[in-house]
Design an enzyme around this catalytic site. Structure first.
Site, mmCIF file in Angstrom:
data_model
loop_
_atom_site.group_PDB
_atom_site.id
_atom_site.type_symbol
_atom_site.label_atom_id
_atom_site.label_comp_id
_atom_site.label_asym_id
_atom_site.label_seq_id
_atom_site.Cartn_x
_atom_site.Cartn_y
_atom_site.Cartn_z
ATOM 1 N N GLY A 33 0.815 -1.208 0.000
ATOM 2 C CA GLY A 33 0.000 0.000 0.000
ATOM 3 C C GLY A 33 0.846 1.255 0.000
ATOM 4 O O GLY A 33 1.973 1.266 0.483
ATOM 5 N N GLU A 88 4.063 -3.643 -3.297
ATOM 6 C CA GLU A 88 3.283 -4.340 -4.323
ATOM 7 C C GLU A 88 1.924 -3.665 -4.386
ATOM 8 O O GLU A 88 1.116 -3.792 -3.473
ATOM 9 C CB GLU A 88 3.137 -5.831 -3.964
#
Length: 463
Positions: free
Chosen positions: A188, A205
């Site tokens: 995040g 990611e």
């Protein structure tokens, strides 16, 4: 006192003592992870079914087996991964020893998302352990059944002086991020700002809208089988799932009936009763997805049941680029189809948008696949299939640009959680050979030194 203060202090003391560095310690912890998976397999499957409605098949394929394979790979290769890596030298350093030392960062933080709550816990954890770090693990509070097992059962299999599981929601996570870590692994954007304050390296990611181009020469049923499987796997809650299809109007007319056929064969006439189809994680995400069903025109599915957190496998056509379903990552069992005139228009469409985490292309012609690969950019690419590249630990997994940064899986996880330390060891003697680099400077010494500093391959090594 901060509730995390004592835990972090104990982990840092354990790391500074050198406890995590020996290969024997790392191997013992990895073996503990393997035992955790084997001993609690049924309990883990039940928890995944409770959180996400996952079938045993999907849990085994995407969560348990992949995690076990990562453990086994790390155990087989741990010693070789940890070895110093020799590097080439120039004439000026020919008598020296030059190498890269893979050293642990220290105390690292892994914050886990909810969609693959076991896989996305253990795969990075394997890399962090193999690299010799102490770890703070923060499971997702959204996938509550798995969170409970990770908090109560996993610590029994690890050395708790070096590994800690902490719980909480966004407030606790924010408090946790106020502390300094030596590395952070998360999915995040909020973490990047927190990491920057301490200059902490990170792996992010982030996912994104993954395009799937379908060429006119494809067999529509083959494409439909493969796309339907990896779009509706885990009820579409997969960061690398295809977020939309790009194809011609002619291919759309052939593809939609093929998709309907695939969905019916996979999930039956009433997918809500299928044990193979998962559920949306919670009411918040259900409501968000329900809102996206109003975009374009529903040609397959579209049904929903809030009491069961069920959204049918859905296909949308006549979708406009400006509609909400094309502005955000869908993360659910909804598949928009956007029509383009040709390959060039499809590539232009892809390149106008942010770089995706994954990109897919289907064609009978290898030159079409090659064109999509050569003229676009994405974290991963798969031709004529979907997300099978994730099953190869020999391939790095990660994003590019807005879809993330950093790589992991297999040895890439070990490298991610290791500091690549540049080392050169020189003899304390033979000082005379250094005279040409010392003042008073001369043009002759400069020429000789520059020649000696040129990197070249030379097999003569004394150290």
């Amino acid at each position: 006192m901060d509730s995390f203060e004592d835990t972090l202090r104990q982990l840092r003391e354990a790391f500074n003592s050198g406890q995590t560095r020996p290969v024997e310690f790392r191997a013992a912890q990895l073996q503990g992870l393997g035992s955790f998976l084997r001993d609690n397999k049924q309990q883990l499957q039940e928890a995944l079914a409770q959180d996400l409605g996952k079938s045993t098949f999907e849990s085994e394929v995407s969560e348990i087996a992949i995690s076990q394979a990562e453990v086994d790979l790390a155990l087989r290769n741990l010693k070789s991964w940890m070895k110093d890596e020799k590097v080439s030298k120039n004439l000026a350093t020919q008598l020296d020893s030059a190498f890269i030392r893979k050293e642990p960062f220290g105390v690292v933080l892994i914050i886990v998302p909810w969609n693959y709550p076991l896989n996305l816990t253990l795969v990075p954890l394997v890399g962090a352990i193999a690299a010799g770090n102490c770890v703070v693990l923060k499971p997702s509070e959204t996938s509550k059944a798995i969170e409970k097992i990770l908090a109560e059962v996993l610590p029994r299999y690890l050395d708790q002086s070096c590994f800690a599981v902490v719980l909480g929601g966004p407030q606790e996570t924010g408090q946790l991020l106020e502390h300094r870590f030596d590395y952070i692994f998360f999915t995040g954007k909020i973490v990047m700002a927190a990491a920057a304050k301490h200059l902490t390296p990170i792996t992010l990611e982030l996912g994104g809208k993954n395009p799937c181009y379908v060429d006119d020469d494809c067999d529509p049923q083959t494409v439909a089988n493969r796309v339907a499987w990896f779009r509706y796997f885990n009820a579409g809650q997969t960061c690398v799932a295809p977020d939309y299809i790009l194809c011609s109007q002619e291919m759309q007319e052939r593809l939609v009936p093929a998709l309907q056929n695939a969905i019916t064969r996979f999930y039956g006439d009433n997918p809500q009763t299928s044990p193979s189809l998962g559920r949306i994680i919670n009411q918040k995400h259900f409501k968000r997805l329900q809102g996206l069903l109003g975009c374009g025109r529903v040609v397959i599915g579209g049904q929903s049941d809030e009491s069961n957190l069920y959204i049918a496998p859905t296909v949308l056509v006549d979708v406009q680029e400006t509609e909400p379903v094309m502005q955000e990552e869908i993360f659910g069992p909804i598949l928009p189809v956007v029509t383009v005139k040709n390959l060039d228009e499809a590539i232009d469409f892809i390149n106008r948008r942010e770089k995706p985490l994954a990109l897919y292309a289907f064609s009978q012609k290898s030159q079409v696949i090659k064109q999509v690969l050569d003229r676009t950019s994405s974290g991963g690419f798969c031709g004529n299939d979907g997300f099978m590249h994730l099953t190869l630990s020999s391939l790095p997994f990660g994003g590019v640009g807005s879809s993330g940064m950093g790589r992991y899986h297999g040895k890439f996880s070990f490298d991610t959680f290791s500091n690549q330390r540049a080392c050169l060891l020189r003899s304390p003697g033979m000082e005379k050979i250094n005279d040409l680099r010392y003042p008073p400077y001369s043009s002759r010494n400069l020429r000789v030194l520059l020649m000696a500093m040129e990197e070249r391959s030379c097999s003569c090594t004394l150290l």
